[in-house]
Design an enzyme around this catalytic site. Structure first.
Site, PDB file in Angstrom:
ATOM      1  N   TYR A 211     -63.838 -65.047   4.822  1.00 53.94           N
ATOM      2  CA  TYR A 211     -63.082 -64.916   3.578  1.00 53.94           C
ATOM      3  C   TYR A 211     -62.575 -66.049   2.842  1.00 53.94           C
ATOM      4  O   TYR A 211     -62.379 -66.267   1.601  1.00 53.94           O
ATOM      5  CB  TYR A 211     -61.741 -64.056   3.771  1.00 53.94           C
ATOM      6  CG  TYR A 211     -61.965 -62.906   4.453  1.00 53.94           C
ATOM      7  CD1 TYR A 211     -62.791 -61.674   3.924  1.00 53.94           C
ATOM      8  CD2 TYR A 211     -61.437 -62.425   6.091  1.00 53.94           C
ATOM      9  CE1 TYR A 211     -62.949 -60.608   4.655  1.00 53.94           C
ATOM     10  CE2 TYR A 211     -61.470 -61.393   6.596  1.00 53.94           C
ATOM     11  CZ  TYR A 211     -62.377 -60.340   5.936  1.00 53.94           C
ATOM     12  OH  TYR A 211     -62.627 -59.293   6.481  1.00 53.94           O
TER      13      TYR A 211
ATOM     14  N   GLU B  33     -70.610 -54.388  17.026  1.00 56.88           N
ATOM     15  CA  GLU B  33     -69.791 -53.381  16.784  1.00 56.88           C
ATOM     16  C   GLU B  33     -70.338 -52.466  15.557  1.00 56.88           C
ATOM     17  O   GLU B  33     -71.514 -52.887  14.748  1.00 56.88           O
ATOM     18  CB  GLU B  33     -68.273 -54.003  16.458  1.00 56.88           C
ATOM     19  CG  GLU B  33     -68.534 -54.754  15.226  1.00 56.88           C
ATOM     20  CD  GLU B  33     -67.290 -55.374  14.551  1.00 56.88           C
ATOM     21  OE1 GLU B  33     -66.225 -54.810  14.896  1.00 56.88           O
ATOM     22  OE2 GLU B  33     -67.276 -56.281  14.000  1.00 56.88           O
TER      23      GLU B  33
ATOM     24  N   ASP C 177     -73.407 -54.212  13.372  1.00 57.75           N
ATOM     25  CA  ASP C 177     -73.465 -55.593  13.448  1.00 57.75           C
ATOM     26  C   ASP C 177     -73.839 -56.160  14.742  1.00 57.75           C
ATOM     27  O   ASP C 177     -73.357 -55.790  15.712  1.00 57.75           O
ATOM     28  CB  ASP C 177     -71.984 -56.357  13.233  1.00 57.75           C
ATOM     29  CG  ASP C 177     -71.371 -55.976  11.953  1.00 57.75           C
ATOM     30  OD1 ASP C 177     -72.005 -55.543  11.139  1.00 57.75           O
ATOM     31  OD2 ASP C 177     -70.087 -56.461  11.665  1.00 57.75           O
TER      32      ASP C 177
ATOM     33  N   GLY D  30     -66.730 -53.708   4.452  1.00 56.70           N
ATOM     34  CA  GLY D  30     -66.128 -54.071   3.276  1.00 56.70           C
ATOM     35  C   GLY D  30     -66.998 -53.717   1.889  1.00 56.70           C
ATOM     36  O   GLY D  30     -68.169 -53.461   2.095  1.00 56.70           O
TER      37      GLY D  30
ATOM     38  N   SER E  69     -61.771 -58.360  11.344  1.00 58.49           N
ATOM     39  CA  SER E  69     -61.692 -59.912  10.735  1.00 58.49           C
ATOM     40  C   SER E  69     -61.618 -61.095  11.699  1.00 58.49           C
ATOM     41  O   SER E  69     -61.274 -62.153  11.172  1.00 58.49           O
ATOM     42  CB  SER E  69     -60.608 -59.773   9.617  1.00 58.49           C
ATOM     43  OG  SER E  69     -60.827 -59.124   8.621  1.00 58.49           O
TER      44      SER E  69
ATOM     45  N   ARG F 272     -71.366 -49.737   9.102  1.00 57.95           N
ATOM     46  CA  ARG F 272     -72.222 -50.959   9.379  1.00 57.95           C
ATOM     47  C   ARG F 272     -72.448 -51.582  10.824  1.00 57.95           C
ATOM     48  O   ARG F 272     -71.184 -51.392  11.445  1.00 57.95           O
ATOM     49  CB  ARG F 272     -71.614 -51.990   8.332  1.00 57.95           C
ATOM     50  CG  ARG F 272     -72.531 -53.214   8.024  1.00 57.95           C
ATOM     51  CD  ARG F 272     -71.921 -54.566   7.364  1.00 57.95           C
ATOM     52  NE  ARG F 272     -71.067 -54.919   8.456  1.00 57.95           N
ATOM     53  CZ  ARG F 272     -69.873 -55.478   8.237  1.00 57.95           C
ATOM     54  NH1 ARG F 272     -69.248 -55.310   7.099  1.00 57.95           N
ATOM     55  NH2 ARG F 272     -69.261 -56.042   9.349  1.00 57.95           N
TER      56      ARG F 272
ATOM     57  N   ASN G 170     -68.934 -50.838  12.316  1.00 58.50           N
ATOM     58  CA  ASN G 170     -67.562 -51.066  11.219  1.00 58.50           C
ATOM     59  C   ASN G 170     -67.850 -49.598  10.286  1.00 58.50           C
ATOM     60  O   ASN G 170     -68.709 -49.389   9.848  1.00 58.50           O
ATOM     61  CB  ASN G 170     -67.871 -52.082  10.362  1.00 58.50           C
ATOM     62  CG  ASN G 170     -67.433 -53.327  11.312  1.00 58.50           C
ATOM     63  OD1 ASN G 170     -66.198 -53.694  11.447  1.00 58.50           O
ATOM     64  ND2 ASN G 170     -68.747 -53.928  11.504  1.00 58.50           N
TER      65      ASN G 170
ATOM     66  N   GLU H  28     -56.069 -56.741   7.001  1.00 53.89           N
ATOM     67  CA  GLU H  28     -57.179 -56.730   5.939  1.00 53.89           C
ATOM     68  C   GLU H  28     -56.550 -56.276   4.701  1.00 53.89           C
ATOM     69  O   GLU H  28     -57.577 -55.982   3.743  1.00 53.89           O
ATOM     70  CB  GLU H  28     -58.504 -56.367   6.447  1.00 53.89           C
ATOM     71  CG  GLU H  28     -58.892 -56.972   7.680  1.00 53.89           C
ATOM     72  CD  GLU H  28     -60.143 -56.067   8.597  1.00 53.89           C
ATOM     73  OE1 GLU H  28     -61.268 -56.158   8.468  1.00 53.89           O
ATOM     74  OE2 GLU H  28     -59.372 -55.370   9.295  1.00 53.89           O
TER      75      GLU H  28
END
Ligand SMILES: Nc1ncnc2c1ncn2[C@@H]1O[C@H](COP(=O)(O)OP(=O)(O)O)[C@@H](O)[C@H]1O
Ligand SMILES: [Mg+2]
Length: 354
Positions: A254, A308, A295, A314, A184, A293, A310, A18
């Site tokens: 992405y 998960e 998810d 991002g 990712s 964050r 994070n 990443e």
């Protein structure tokens, strides 16, 4: 430098898949940082974990702003000791290296040894959150629903790949096979049937020593929640990601211009409240601080799984984490200030415990 200004190191790049995303996150954070409060010291890290001096890092960002490649290269990187001395005068650091090395406690441990406060969770929480196989039982014990799953260490796969595939298949197809420590969606495969299972394991082992097999949630909506705070963390508005691809893979994340981030997500208020409360529970369960964050996958019948947590989400201006706080009335600039204040607050608490 005005008297109220403090030096904030922004660390980005790094030896991770990443890398490019991290540079984008760093540019957005640097642009958003309040110049009245923070004098930003950029510190770039190469793909082979070499550190660049702040002046060289700033030059690199200027070249990228002028359209150069988003790649950190240096003929003569600093040693970790020299990097530590460049960091020593900073009030705080904002680690923005996503994935392994930057998000899994490694960089956080380095910052601990240097003695510099940093944004985001500490060593243990970062390591746990990054490791999906390790965090899953912790989330379950906290009453948070997760996918039925099986962790298969590489050593077990090597000893008996047939048994590993038989056990995985017990979860029922379709399955997801992914690296336990990953990000990712790299090394993650949706497996429809037995023929593709062995290749999916091999792809996961390219990235990590443990493969995690999960039953797939069908027709899942992807819902994300941002968390901010130390002892009394807050959960944000919720966002939804929509992709036309078979799952939210690397291309959807992405490259695909058709991927949509919808803020706020259109959700039943009761489900939204459950998601927020599970997000806070997950943050607490791994012992996180600062930010994360969470998810989730949400099934058409209302079943919910935490996918998960994070710990360095991002941070580009289009990224979900800052957008979720913007939806709650906190600007990107205000968010950066708050995160650094939380880092300083946490360091003061740690100091008082000594
Ligand atoms: N059990 C599952 N059921 C349905 N989709 C899944 C499942 N696990 C992963 N996915 C899909 O794969 C994506 C990446 O998986 P995730 O576990 O979040 O790994 P990463 O850390 O690489 O983002 C998810 O956003 C989702 O689209
Ligand atoms: Mg994910």
């Amino acid at each position: 430098m005005t008297t109220d200004q403090q030096t904030l190191a922004v660390i980005f790049g790094g030896p991770t898949v990443e890398h490019t995303i991290s540079i984008r996150s760093a540019r957005a954070v640097i642009a958003a940082a309040d110049p009245q409060r923070w004098r930003v010291l950029p510190i770039a890290v190469t793909r082979d974990a070499g550190w660049l001096a702040p002046a060289e890092s700033a030059e690199l960002l200027a070249r990228i702003d002028a359209g150069a490649d988003e790649e950190v290269v240096s003929p003569q990187p600093l040693s970790a000791l020299e990097a530590a001395s460049a960091l020593a005068d900073c009030a705080a650091a904002f680690p923005l290296v996503h994935g392994t090395w930057g998000e899994d406690g490694v960089l956080q441990g380095f910052l601990e040894t240097v003695g510099i406060p940093y944004v985001g969770p500490g060593v243990a929480a970062s390591a746990l959150a990054m490791n999906k196989a390790a965090s899953k039982p912790i989330f379950q014990a906290a009453g948070i629903p997760v996918a039925p799953s099986l962790a298969v260490p590489l050593i077990a796969w090597r000893q008996d790949p047939i048994a590993a595939q038989r056990d995985a298949a017990q979860l029922g197809y379709p399955l997801f096979v992914k690296p336990s420590n990953g990000g990712s969606s790299i090394g993650a495969t949706r497996v429809e049937s037995r023929e593709d299972l062995a290749d999916a394991f091999r792809a996961a082992y390219e990235c990590d020593h443990t493969a995690l097999v999960e039953r797939a949630m069908l027709d899942a909506r992807e819902i994300e929640c941002a968390i901010l705070g130390n002892a009394q963390p807050r959960a944000s508005a919720l966002g939804e990601i929509r992709t036309a691809r078979s799952f939210y893979d690397y291309i959807a994340k992405y490259e695909d211009p058709n991927t949509e981030l919808i803020v706020p997500a259109d959700l039943d208020p009761e489900i939204a409240e459950r998601i927020r409360s599970y997000s806070l529970a997950a943050f607490e369960a791994v012992g996180a601080h600062g930010m994360a964050r969470a998810d989730f996958l949400l099934a058409p019948d209302g079943e919910l799984w935490l996918g998960e947590l994070n710990t360095i989400p991002g941070f580009t201006s289009a990224s979900m984490y800052p957008r979720l706080w913007e939806a709650c009335g906190l600007s990107f600039r205000g968010l950066v200030t708050r995160l650094v204040e939380l880092a300083l607050e946490r360091a003061r608490c740690a100091e008082n415990l000594r």
